[in-house]
Design a protein around this motif. Structure first.
Motif, PDB file in Angstrom:
ATOM      1  N   ALA A 116       0.598   7.023 -11.234  1.00  0.00           N
ATOM      2  CA  ALA A 116       0.287   5.708 -11.813  1.00  0.00           C
ATOM      3  C   ALA A 116      -0.819   5.816 -12.854  1.00  0.00           C
ATOM      4  O   ALA A 116      -0.760   5.178 -13.921  1.00  0.00           O
ATOM      5  CB  ALA A 116      -0.119   4.732 -10.701  1.00  0.00           C
ATOM      6  N   GLU A 117      -1.824   6.610 -12.549  1.00  0.00           N
ATOM      7  CA  GLU A 117      -2.892   6.818 -13.525  1.00  0.00           C
ATOM      8  C   GLU A 117      -2.359   7.488 -14.782  1.00  0.00           C
ATOM      9  O   GLU A 117      -2.773   7.159 -15.908  1.00  0.00           O
ATOM     10  CB  GLU A 117      -3.988   7.674 -12.883  1.00  0.00           C
ATOM     11  N   ARG A 123       0.745   7.157 -15.901  1.00  0.00           N
ATOM     12  CA  ARG A 123       1.483   6.135 -16.658  1.00  0.00           C
ATOM     13  C   ARG A 123       0.536   5.173 -17.361  1.00  0.00           C
ATOM     14  O   ARG A 123       0.791   4.736 -18.502  1.00  0.00           O
ATOM     15  CB  ARG A 123       2.418   5.373 -15.718  1.00  0.00           C
ATOM     16  N   ARG A 124      -0.566   4.796 -16.695  1.00  0.00           N
ATOM     17  CA  ARG A 124      -1.524   3.888 -17.334  1.00  0.00           C
ATOM     18  C   ARG A 124      -2.150   4.535 -18.571  1.00  0.00           C
ATOM     19  O   ARG A 124      -2.313   3.902 -19.615  1.00  0.00           O
ATOM     20  CB  ARG A 124      -2.620   3.516 -16.331  1.00  0.00           C
TER      21      ARG A 124
END
Length: 331
Positions: free
Chosen positions: A259-260, A262-263
């Protein structure tokens, strides 16, 4: 003050000196020729000469040890024990008394143990007398606490008692107690690991000993395993649940990392789009800067008149006013 010796005292001096010399000679004689030890052997029925006892002293072999061993073997009816064999074993660094004790014990217990086998076991570094005793009276060995996990993930802590009997034929070259304990521990771990759940092990602890005994763990060792008894079973941690928790935490950390990632990619794309917007805006400004140049060129070439220019300005002013009235601001 000067003391004068009497003629009687002077006559005793040679006698005393002779007596001391005789005592020294006798001590040396009985040291190298143990007459009383020879007499004891003769009384016991052991055939040995004074010359042989004297030669033992010269060869640095204690006659007392050899004669005592011969007397013990003769009284026990052991025929294959000889003086030369005992001397050779002593000179090789063996324990003569332990060997004879072991032969006597084996004879009383009707065990097949020869003098050659006993000396070989003794020279191999094992206590042959203790081995004979262990063959008659089996020994119980307590294992350390063995930890194993069943298929349901529950940890079990087992302590076993192994009853072994010494195998005389395998004492030379056979493995010791450490190998037995290691193999038994391995068998316990394998047995518990193949169990469906820990409850079945707690209900039938003898299933562990039966499975371990079938594997023939005493092969190549100096002992024969008679029985394996489970002395104690304790329940340890829930290893399966702990592994699942660790896996869940690992999956969570991986998801957070993705997720990090993708962010960070989204932020990078946003910054890239902003840069492209700035680039496009710069191109628009650059294009707008070319408009006055085009107007000036149109004026010079006669393609645009002054009235056309004012008409264009009026149209722009009219458009700006309409946008203002409509609530739209020109950015």
């Amino acid at each position: 003050m000067i003391l004068l010796q009497t003629p009687l005292e002077l006559s005793l001096v040679p006698f005393i000196i002779s007596f001391v010399i005789i005592l020294v000679v006798l001590a040396i004689f009985f040291h190298y020729v143990p007459f009383f030890l020879w007499f004891s052997a003769k009384v016991s029925g052991v055939k040995i000469s004074l010359l042989q006892l004297a030669l033992m002293r010269i060869r640095k072999v204690p006659p007392y040890v050899i004669v005592r061993a011969l007397i013990e073997a003769h009284k026990a009816g052991i025929q294959d024990v000889t003086r030369n064999g005992l001397e050779a074993h002593y000179l090789a660094g063996g324990h003569v008394e332990q060997v004879v004790h072991a032969l006597v014990s084996a004879s009383k217990a009707e065990m097949d143990l020869s003098f050659q086998m006993a000396t070989a076991i003794d020279l191999a570094g094992r206590d042959v007398f203790e081995a004979v005793q262990m063959s008659v009276n089996p020994k119980v060995i307590d294992t350390s606490r063995v930890t194993a996990v069943a298929k349901d993930g529950i940890q079990l802590i087992v302590k076993a008692r192994v009853t072994v009997r010494a195998s005389i034929r395998q004492l030379v070259g056979g493995a010791g107690e450490d190998t037995i304990l290691a193999r038994v521990g391995e068998g316990i771990v394998s047995s518990i690991g193949s169990s469906v759940n820990h409850k079945s092990v707690l209900e039938n602890p003898d299933s562990i000993s039966k499975l371990v005994l079938k594997k023939g763990l005493d092969a190549g060792t100096a002992f024969e395993i008679l029985s394996i008894d489970i002395a104690d079973i304790d329940i340890g941690e829930n290893i399966g649940a702990r592994l699942q928790m660790d896996q869940a935490n690992a999956d969570k950390n991986i998801a957070q990392a993705k997720a990090e990632e993708r962010r960070a990619m989204a932020v990078a794309n946003e910054q890239e789009m902003k840069a492209k917007a700035q680039e496009a805006r710069a191109k628009v400004i650059e294009a707008e800067a070319e408009v006055p140049k085009a107007l000036a060129e149109a004026f010079r070439s006669g393609n645009l008149g002054i009235m056309d220019y004012y008409r264009m300005e009026n149209i722009q002013a009219d458009t700006s006013m309409r946008n203002t009235i409509g609530g739209e601001e020109k950015k």
